[in-house]
Design a protein around this motif. Sequence first.
Motif, PDB file in Angstrom:
ATOM      1  N   UNK A 360       0.813  -1.211   0.000  1.00 47.38           N
ATOM      2  CA  UNK A 360       0.000   0.000   0.000  1.00 47.38           C
ATOM      3  C   UNK A 360       0.848   1.263   0.000  1.00 47.38           C
ATOM      4  N   UNK A 361       0.266   2.314  -0.564  1.00 51.89           N
ATOM      5  CA  UNK A 361       0.866   3.645  -0.470  1.00 51.89           C
ATOM      6  C   UNK A 361       0.614   4.206   0.926  1.00 51.89           C
ATOM      7  N   UNK A 362       1.347   5.245   1.265  1.00 51.72           N
ATOM      8  CA  UNK A 362       1.184   5.845   2.579  1.00 51.72           C
ATOM      9  C   UNK A 362      -0.017   6.758   2.684  1.00 51.72           C
ATOM     10  N   UNK A 363      -0.548   7.229   1.560  1.00 50.95           N
ATOM     11  CA  UNK A 363      -1.674   8.174   1.556  1.00 50.95           C
ATOM     12  C   UNK A 363      -2.629   7.781   0.437  1.00 50.95           C
ATOM     13  N   UNK A 364      -3.670   7.024   0.793  1.00 50.17           N
ATOM     14  CA  UNK A 364      -4.591   6.498  -0.218  1.00 50.17           C
ATOM     15  C   UNK A 364      -5.370   7.630  -0.891  1.00 50.17           C
ATOM     16  N   UNK A 379       1.847   9.682  -7.480  1.00 50.95           N
ATOM     17  CA  UNK A 379       3.196   9.960  -6.996  1.00 50.95           C
ATOM     18  C   UNK A 379       3.713   8.778  -6.191  1.00 50.95           C
ATOM     19  N   UNK A 380       2.876   8.234  -5.310  1.00 51.58           N
ATOM     20  CA  UNK A 380       3.221   7.011  -4.584  1.00 51.58           C
ATOM     21  C   UNK A 380       2.103   6.003  -4.811  1.00 51.58           C
ATOM     22  N   UNK A 381       2.320   5.005  -5.659  1.00 52.60           N
ATOM     23  CA  UNK A 381       1.252   4.071  -5.985  1.00 52.60           C
ATOM     24  C   UNK A 381       1.148   2.914  -5.006  1.00 52.60           C
ATOM     25  N   UNK A 408       1.520  -4.563 -10.817  1.00 50.54           N
ATOM     26  CA  UNK A 408       0.475  -3.683 -11.357  1.00 50.54           C
ATOM     27  C   UNK A 408       0.264  -2.468 -10.461  1.00 50.54           C
ATOM     28  N   UNK A 409       0.121  -1.304 -11.105  1.00 54.35           N
ATOM     29  CA  UNK A 409      -0.343  -0.102 -10.415  1.00 54.35           C
ATOM     30  C   UNK A 409      -1.496   0.487 -11.228  1.00 54.35           C
ATOM     31  N   UNK A 410      -2.403   1.172 -10.553  1.00 52.45           N
ATOM     32  CA  UNK A 410      -3.522   1.804 -11.245  1.00 52.45           C
ATOM     33  C   UNK A 410      -3.037   3.012 -12.030  1.00 52.45           C
ATOM     34  N   UNK A 411      -3.747   3.296 -13.129  1.00 52.41           N
ATOM     35  CA  UNK A 411      -3.377   4.403 -14.003  1.00 52.41           C
ATOM     36  C   UNK A 411      -4.649   5.032 -14.573  1.00 52.41           C
ATOM     37  N   UNK A 412      -4.584   6.300 -14.972  1.00 57.78           N
ATOM     38  CA  UNK A 412      -5.752   6.927 -15.601  1.00 57.78           C
ATOM     39  C   UNK A 412      -5.977   6.374 -17.014  1.00 57.78           C
ATOM     40  N   UNK A 436       9.469   4.959  -9.453  1.00 51.29           N
ATOM     41  CA  UNK A 436       8.840   5.136  -8.142  1.00 51.29           C
ATOM     42  C   UNK A 436       8.210   3.838  -7.650  1.00 51.29           C
ATOM     43  N   UNK A 437       7.629   3.070  -8.576  1.00 53.89           N
ATOM     44  CA  UNK A 437       6.973   1.807  -8.210  1.00 53.89           C
ATOM     45  C   UNK A 437       7.973   0.822  -7.620  1.00 53.89           C
ATOM     46  N   UNK A 438       9.084   0.609  -8.304  1.00 51.07           N
ATOM     47  CA  UNK A 438      10.040  -0.380  -7.833  1.00 51.07           C
ATOM     48  C   UNK A 438      10.830   0.130  -6.639  1.00 51.07           C
ATOM     49  N   UNK A 439      10.965   1.458  -6.522  1.00 49.20           N
ATOM     50  CA  UNK A 439      11.583   2.017  -5.318  1.00 49.20           C
ATOM     51  C   UNK A 439      10.661   1.828  -4.113  1.00 49.20           C
ATOM     52  N   UNK A 440       9.347   1.972  -4.318  1.00 51.79           N
ATOM     53  CA  UNK A 440       8.377   1.754  -3.246  1.00 51.79           C
ATOM     54  C   UNK A 440       8.423   0.303  -2.768  1.00 51.79           C
ATOM     55  N   UNK A 441       8.500  -0.634  -3.713  1.00 53.63           N
ATOM     56  CA  UNK A 441       8.617  -2.050  -3.342  1.00 53.63           C
ATOM     57  C   UNK A 441       9.886  -2.288  -2.531  1.00 53.63           C
ATOM     58  N   UNK A 442      10.986  -1.655  -2.944  1.00 51.67           N
ATOM     59  CA  UNK A 442      12.253  -1.847  -2.224  1.00 51.67           C
ATOM     60  C   UNK A 442      12.166  -1.284  -0.811  1.00 51.67           C
ATOM     61  N   UNK A 443      11.489  -0.136  -0.648  1.00 57.41           N
ATOM     62  CA  UNK A 443      11.350   0.436   0.693  1.00 57.41           C
ATOM     63  C   UNK A 443      10.572  -0.487   1.613  1.00 57.41           C
ATOM     64  N   UNK A 444       9.611  -1.222   1.047  1.00 57.32           N
ATOM     65  CA  UNK A 444       8.811  -2.146   1.855  1.00 57.32           C
ATOM     66  C   UNK A 444       9.437  -3.534   1.919  1.00 57.32           C
ATOM     67  N   UNK A 445      10.646  -3.677   1.362  1.00 56.74           N
ATOM     68  CA  UNK A 445      11.417  -4.904   1.559  1.00 56.74           C
ATOM     69  C   UNK A 445      11.554  -5.814   0.364  1.00 56.74           C
ATOM     70  N   UNK A 446      10.854  -5.532  -0.742  1.00 57.26           N
ATOM     71  CA  UNK A 446      10.899  -6.427  -1.903  1.00 57.26           C
ATOM     72  C   UNK A 446      11.906  -5.888  -2.918  1.00 57.26           C
ATOM     73  N   UNK A 447      12.951  -6.636  -3.134  1.00 55.58           N
ATOM     74  CA  UNK A 447      13.987  -6.231  -4.090  1.00 55.58           C
ATOM     75  C   UNK A 447      13.878  -7.109  -5.337  1.00 55.58           C
ATOM     76  N   UNK A 448      13.698  -6.440  -6.470  1.00 51.92           N
ATOM     77  CA  UNK A 448      13.550  -7.129  -7.746  1.00 51.92           C
ATOM     78  C   UNK A 448      14.547  -6.556  -8.736  1.00 51.92           C
ATOM     79  N   UNK A 449      14.835  -7.351  -9.747  1.00 56.26           N
ATOM     80  CA  UNK A 449      15.657  -6.840 -10.835  1.00 56.26           C
ATOM     81  C   UNK A 449      14.897  -5.707 -11.505  1.00 56.26           C
ATOM     82  N   UNK A 450      15.515  -4.557 -11.659  1.00 55.18           N
ATOM     83  CA  UNK A 450      14.819  -3.379 -12.182  1.00 55.18           C
ATOM     84  C   UNK A 450      14.495  -3.566 -13.653  1.00 55.18           C
ATOM     85  N   UNK A 451      13.258  -3.240 -14.075  1.00 54.03           N
ATOM     86  CA  UNK A 451      12.934  -3.273 -15.501  1.00 54.03           C
ATOM     87  C   UNK A 451      13.831  -2.267 -16.241  1.00 54.03           C
ATOM     88  N   UNK A 452      13.935  -2.381 -17.573  1.00 48.41           N
ATOM     89  CA  UNK A 452      13.192  -3.324 -18.425  1.00 48.41           C
ATOM     90  C   UNK A 452      14.003  -4.530 -18.882  1.00 48.41           C
TER      91      UNK A 452
END
Length: 547
Positions: A360-364, A379-381, A408-412, A436-452
């Motif tokens: 989750x984001x910090x501010x829904x 800004x923070x998905x 997946x993140x939501x988009x307009x 921002x998406x993959x940085x958010x995952x890393x902050x919450x502990x999930x480290x993935x190979x960065x796209x693309x």
Amino acid sequence: MSPLRQHVDTRLAPPTGLAAPARGPATSRGEAPVLVVGAGIGGLAAAVLLAAAGVPVQVLERAPQVGGKMRAPQVAGQAIDAGPTVFTMRWVFDELCEAAGTRLDHLLALEPCEVLARHAWPDGGQLDLLADPQAAVDAIARFAGPYEARRYQGFCERAQRISRTLEGPFLRGTRPTPLSLMWRAGWRGLPDMLRISPFGTLWQALGRHFHDPRLRQLFGRYATYCGSSPFLAPATLMLVAHVEREGVWRVRGGMHRVARALAALAQRHGAHLRCDTQVTRILVQDGRANGVELADGQRLAAQAVVFNGDASALSAGLLGDAVRPALPALPRARRSLSALTWCGVTPVQGFDLSRHTVFFSGDYRAEFDDLQGRRRLPVEPTVYVCAQDRGDGGSGDTTPVAERLLVLVNAPPAGDLAPGTPGHLSDEEIASCESRTFAHLARLGLRLQTPPANWLRTTPTDFERLFPGTGGALYGAASHGWRASFTRPSSACRMAGLVLAGGSTHPGPGVPMAALSGQLAAAQVLADRASTRSWHPVATSGGTSMR
């Protein structure tokens, strides 16, 4: 009684699976088929039921494979579910299979999920929402305290009442209105109908149930299941909680197996399926849809056309000017959300993923202000990750070194806006959101190979190409306000001979809802067919000469 049971003989054959297709009523020799345009779940469900009833059916799909949004692209040589990832409301498919003379267990291998989803927040909180009712209460008590656990029980009871109140008169109803909903409920059901809070928003209702803002955020996410904002969607969407408690399943082999199984079942009953076949125009004669024109110029006659694309494609003229008046246009502001997705095969480090994990984001509210108000990528998905090689247990599972992931993140829904147009999502904006998406995952502990490096990225523009006329909106119209549920197109439209199915029509988006729309479409075709038995267009070799 459901439309399925009204119009389809469920005694077609014993439940012997695909090996012994049922025999429906005899059809007139040379009778033109019902043409189903689009092999998504709604179209396939309609094809199964019509073919099982003995109606000649031909399914036309522009993509190389069936499934519509139930896609499974190849990434690094492996198929990854890139659309729906959970199987719910099993009873819908049980009924469909029964009507076609078989059983769901003969078509698919389903495994019940014990963990509905794992949830993580920036404050370090983590909660598994469990399928077992008492285990879920205990987990919430440990996470947020005993008072929140009791409030959760009250929330679930209310969700169950809403679901039971709406299943018959709304989900199975052909064209529900507020008045017809009350009428179908009857005077005994009127108190329940008045208690489902149709005029309040989901966010307001959740505020009355939960004091912990994280639980409000968790259950507010149900609005995104239909591409909507929890701050605008009706409180009736609480029914999703009961739907999940009734059962969530994994499909062995991937969700795309559902579409393939329904396609095979329809073919066993005599339906013809043509992929890589693009319909460019629906033909109309004397005010009635009576065929289609293909991209190669071939014309096919039809006794009826079931359109299983997004309804907005009709009003946009993408299927010809003759069918534009069949539906009112959907204003851009009423579109549902789109998405920005990544499919990859990658090592996973740090966070212990379950099969379904939400970060989750910090501010829904700020997130949905970006999506709905500013019409931009957040800004923070909030990020959803489907780890498709895992079961419920996370680290206890045996998983490959490199795992198949959908992120997946939501988009307009801005996929049809030209560069330079306000709201257009530029390559730079998409790349920034990706970072921002993959940085958010890393902050919450999930480290993935960065796209693309080895990821397949799909943007709202890509979704518009896949599903023309949508702008990338994945769920038709957004479910905002109490009227939204009553303004979706029904199976019957303003044009005779044209019947609608799919997630953009009633009863709404999602795999089981789309299947219900296919049942309603089949029932509409059969009802129209019974009332117009004297009208039989005849197919001719090589197409027709319809103008």
